[in-house]
Motif scaffolding. Structure first.
Motif: not given
Length: 307
Positions: A156-164
């Protein structure tokens, strides 16, 4: 806590193109009252679900399996974070917990386990000085069945990898197997015995769907299956090649909405008690060791849900 990846779902403007693509890809389709479900032939478990939304394609939800204790643990961890439980999104959706992750992606955790797989004999491969296949032809025929065995992972794409990444670790109990430098990507596995990753995240300005990946029994199967997609005019995306992250062979194709579906073979497996060391890879070294195409194409990391 969670013990299996059950299936993933996409919301699509029209079900018919999806039915043609995934059947050509090698899956079996079941037409249900409010969605289409796709399974690997001979395996009693949904792997892809399509829901007609009347809009452009969007990632709809992901479903994981847990036992009863795991379900309670997820509910308690979610509650401790202030997360809200949601109703099922449609009548045919499974029971269990429904909630949003930090990007608003819908997540389901149900009491379920992965449908069993029938062990298959190892393919005998000759190598320098070793000939385990002797007196027998190694080349398959073009009639070799090319049916995917299971959905292995999705990205999945995410604007915030660490948060996800931290949400899936802290709420679902997943473990990090490897990452990509500059917080570009993360690859997570189940807490028990697991493939190298069952879900991964890539950086993008907005959330979205990158690809779903299905296990094949050999490179021959994967490439004969690829020939069927080529014959129907489906767009090749990247490969064949071999990743460093997960170590698997790969071949990607575009689905009708510019998401991707991958054939893979020979994924790393990590036992529950393994002292696995996560590597923070560069994009180049982590993404591929070799590929018939060379580096990934410019649109490989493009999030088409933004368009």
């Amino acid at each position: 806590m969670i013990r299996s990846l059950q299936y993933m779902a996409l919301g699509v403007p029209d079900l018919a193109p999806g039915a043609d693509f995934y059947e050509t890809f090698g899956l079996s389709v079941e037409n249900r009252a409010d969605h289409l479900a796709f399974r690997c032939k001979g395996r009693d478990q949904d792997q892809i679900v399509l829901v007609e939304t009347g809009k452009s394609r969007r990632f709809h939800h992901i479903s994981f399996g847990a036992d009863a204790a795991g379900l309670d643990a997820v509910a308690n961890r979610l509650k401790a974070r202030g997360g809200a439980l949601l109703p099922r999104p449609f009548a045919g959706a499974p029971d269990g917990l429904w909630f949003h992750d930090p990007d608003g992606h819908l997540v389901n955790v149900q009491v379920a386990e992965a449908a069993p797989q029938t062990p298959e004999p190892a393919i005998l491969v000759n190598s320098p000085g070793l000939t385990p296949r002797s007196g027998v032809r190694g080349c398959p025929t073009r009639a070799l069945p090319t049916n995917p065995r299971r959905l292995g992972h999705l990205i999945l794409f995410t604007p915030n990898v660490p948060r996800k990444m931290n949400f899936y670790r802290e709420v679902l109990g997943m473990k990090v197997s490897d990452t990509l430098q500059d917080e570009y990507g993360a690859f997570l596995r189940l807490s028990g015995d697991s493939d190298h990753h069952v879900i991964g995240f890539l950086n993008s300005p907005a959330p979205g769907f990158h690809h779903a990946s299905f296990e094949m029994a050999s490179i021959d199967e994967a490439e004969l299956a690829a020939g069927k997609l080529f014959a129907k005019g489906y767009k090749h995306a990247w490969g064949p090649g071999r990743h460093a992250i997960g170590s698997n062979y790969f071949h990607y194709f575009r689905d009708p909405w510019n998401g991707m579906c991958e054939y893979y073979y020979d994924m790393d497996h990590i036992p529950a008690q393994c002292d696995w060391e996560a590597i923070d890879w560069t994009k180049k070294d982590g993404m591929f060791i070799w590929s018939a195409d060379g580096p990934p194409p410019p649109d490989f990391g493009r999030n088409y849900e933004i368009d």
